[in-house]
Design a protein around this motif. Structure first.
Motif, PDB file in Angstrom:
ATOM      1  N   PRO A  79       0.678  -1.308  -0.161  1.00 42.65           N
ATOM      2  CA  PRO A  79       0.009   0.051  -0.100  1.00 42.65           C
ATOM      3  C   PRO A  79       0.991   1.174   0.039  1.00 42.65           C
ATOM      4  O   PRO A  79       0.270   2.276  -0.633  1.00 42.65           O
ATOM      5  N   GLU A  80       2.037   1.331   0.617  1.00 41.43           N
ATOM      6  CA  GLU A  80       2.929   2.430   0.593  1.00 41.43           C
ATOM      7  C   GLU A  80       3.647   2.535  -0.703  1.00 41.43           C
ATOM      8  O   GLU A  80       4.818   2.906  -0.470  1.00 41.43           O
ATOM      9  N   MET A  81       3.244   2.333  -1.911  1.00 37.33           N
ATOM     10  CA  MET A  81       4.262   2.171  -2.921  1.00 37.33           C
ATOM     11  C   MET A  81       4.471   3.532  -3.514  1.00 37.33           C
ATOM     12  O   MET A  81       5.342   3.747  -4.298  1.00 37.33           O
ATOM     13  N   ASP A  82       4.047   4.729  -2.997  1.00 37.41           N
ATOM     14  CA  ASP A  82       4.642   5.839  -3.263  1.00 37.41           C
ATOM     15  C   ASP A  82       5.313   6.581  -2.215  1.00 37.41           C
ATOM     16  O   ASP A  82       5.902   7.744  -2.361  1.00 37.41           O
ATOM     17  N   PHE A 130      -2.418   0.057 -12.284  1.00 38.83           N
ATOM     18  CA  PHE A 130      -1.126   0.451 -11.818  1.00 38.83           C
ATOM     19  C   PHE A 130      -0.109   0.146 -12.736  1.00 38.83           C
ATOM     20  O   PHE A 130       1.041   0.487 -12.656  1.00 38.83           O
ATOM     21  N   THR A 131      -0.228  -0.538 -13.956  1.00 39.83           N
ATOM     22  CA  THR A 131       0.613  -1.056 -14.785  1.00 39.83           C
ATOM     23  C   THR A 131       1.411   0.060 -15.549  1.00 39.83           C
ATOM     24  O   THR A 131       2.451   0.314 -15.723  1.00 39.83           O
ATOM     25  N   GLU A 136       5.959   3.676 -16.276  1.00 43.92           N
ATOM     26  CA  GLU A 136       6.765   5.120 -15.955  1.00 43.92           C
ATOM     27  C   GLU A 136       7.765   5.218 -14.993  1.00 43.92           C
ATOM     28  O   GLU A 136       8.758   5.828 -15.209  1.00 43.92           O
ATOM     29  N   ARG A 137       7.568   4.814 -13.817  1.00 38.02           N
ATOM     30  CA  ARG A 137       8.391   4.915 -12.645  1.00 38.02           C
ATOM     31  C   ARG A 137       9.562   3.958 -12.700  1.00 38.02           C
ATOM     32  O   ARG A 137      10.677   4.561 -12.388  1.00 38.02           O
ATOM     33  N   TYR A 138       9.580   2.990 -13.207  1.00 36.29           N
ATOM     34  CA  TYR A 138      10.659   2.076 -13.416  1.00 36.29           C
ATOM     35  C   TYR A 138      10.804   1.530 -14.889  1.00 36.29           C
ATOM     36  O   TYR A 138      10.133   0.478 -15.227  1.00 36.29           O
ATOM     37  N   PRO A 139      11.228   2.563 -15.567  1.00 39.84           N
ATOM     38  CA  PRO A 139      11.395   2.073 -17.357  1.00 39.84           C
ATOM     39  C   PRO A 139      12.242   0.819 -17.346  1.00 39.84           C
ATOM     40  O   PRO A 139      12.051   0.359 -18.882  1.00 39.84           O
TER      41      PRO A 139
END
Length: 318
Positions: A79-82, A130-131, A136-139
């Motif tokens: 849940p704390e992915m941000d 969330f895909t 985007e966050r992890y290219p």
């Protein structure tokens, strides 16, 4: 695989944690079906009371040192992915993979694995919501948004919560064989294998065939007659539909085509026969509806990556 740990952070996703507990965290040592039991624990960077996303707390007794003992590390959503994960947790995950442990994530648990670098250069998935964010966050991660789960090396990532069950059953099948995975699926009232990918869930959920669809009884009959030449025209006639109507309704009810469904069911039956009987490959091919051993070998290698004989040697019970 005997030692399994589930990792939670400052908050725990209750349902996803329950999925992992149901698959690996129950004591089944006295189970008449012979289902496996594991040395299972939940750990956290900060042991103690951990609040769930559903508003109730759980007590976590183990710290990150528990990861060093595990054959399988599961991340039942994150849940704390941000928020940045604790460096020691990321180091523990990398160390576990480095020594040969397997890692499995459910839903947003893929974000923690990506942050640790374990998904760099690998195919991976997460919940369809969330895909895009993961890509985007992890290219460096090869995000596949169409699958229920994906295995790349020692890492398995799965889509939403129910897809976590699919991934767990896949791992149980690899470790203990088709019969054990099927028995566990029956215990969980789940199909042992679901066809298709999570794309089918984006616009509408996959409905369960109902009696009024005219397909529920037919699918039961198909399951019992896999050795027969089941053509779409013959199935449509049995369902009192035109082939086009039948094809449309079957896909709406199951999320896949009749041909793909039959192939998956036949492969599953072939696996069980290879593991539990002394039938020749030719006989297994006939019993499972492939007609010939060559046809069985072709589909088995295409879907499973090995031939029937190799599968039998790997998973055959003593």
């Amino acid at each position: 695989m005997t030692n399994v740990v589930a990792v939670v952070g400052g908050r725990a996703a209750a349902f996803e944690l329950g999925v992992v507990c149901q698959a690996f965290g129950l004591d089944r040592s006295d189970d008449t079906a012979g289902l496996p039991s594991y040395d299972f624990a939940v750990c956290s960077p900060d042991p103690g009371p951990v609040m769930t996303t559903s508003g109730f707390p759980i007590q976590v007794d183990h710290g990150l040192d528990r990861i060093a003992e595990a054959d399988l590390i599961t991340v039942p959503a994150w849940p704390e992915m941000d928020r940045a994960a604790p460096p020691l947790l990321l180091e523990s995950l990398r160390g576990a993979a480095g020594r040969g442990a397997r890692v499995l994530s459910v839903c947003t648990g893929a974000f923690l694995l990506a942050e640790s670098g374990l998904l760099d250069g690998r195919r991976a998935t997460t919940h369809w919501q969330f895909t895009d964010r993961l890509a985007e966050r992890y290219p460096e991660v090869k995000v596949d948004s169409d699958v229920l789960y994906v295995e790349d090396g020692p890492v398995i990532t799965s889509a939403g919560a129910a897809a976590g069950i699919d991934a767990c059953l896949h791992l149980v099948r690899q470790e203990h064989g088709a019969a054990t995975a099927n028995a566990l699926a029956r215990r969980m009232v789940m199909p042992a294998h679901r066809s298709g990918g999570q794309a089918q869930f984006i616009e509408m959920p996959m409905p369960t065939p109902a009696a009024e669809d005219g397909l529920s009884d037919l699918i039961d009959w198909m399951q019992a007659n896999l050795d027969q030449p089941l053509t779409v025209d013959a199935l449509a006639s049995r369902a009192a539909m035109s082939p086009r109507t039948f094809a449309r309704r079957f896909k709406a009810a199951t999320g896949t085509t009749a041909h793909r469904w039959l192939l998956d069911q036949r492969l599953q039956l072939a696996e069980e026969l290879l593991e539990r009987t002394d039938l020749t490959v030719d006989a297994v091919a006939g019993r499972a509806g492939f007609g010939s051993a060559d046809t069985l070998r072709h589909h088995f290698a295409a879907r499973r990556g090995v031939g029937p004989a190799t599968h039998r040697r790997t998973f055959r019970s003593a």
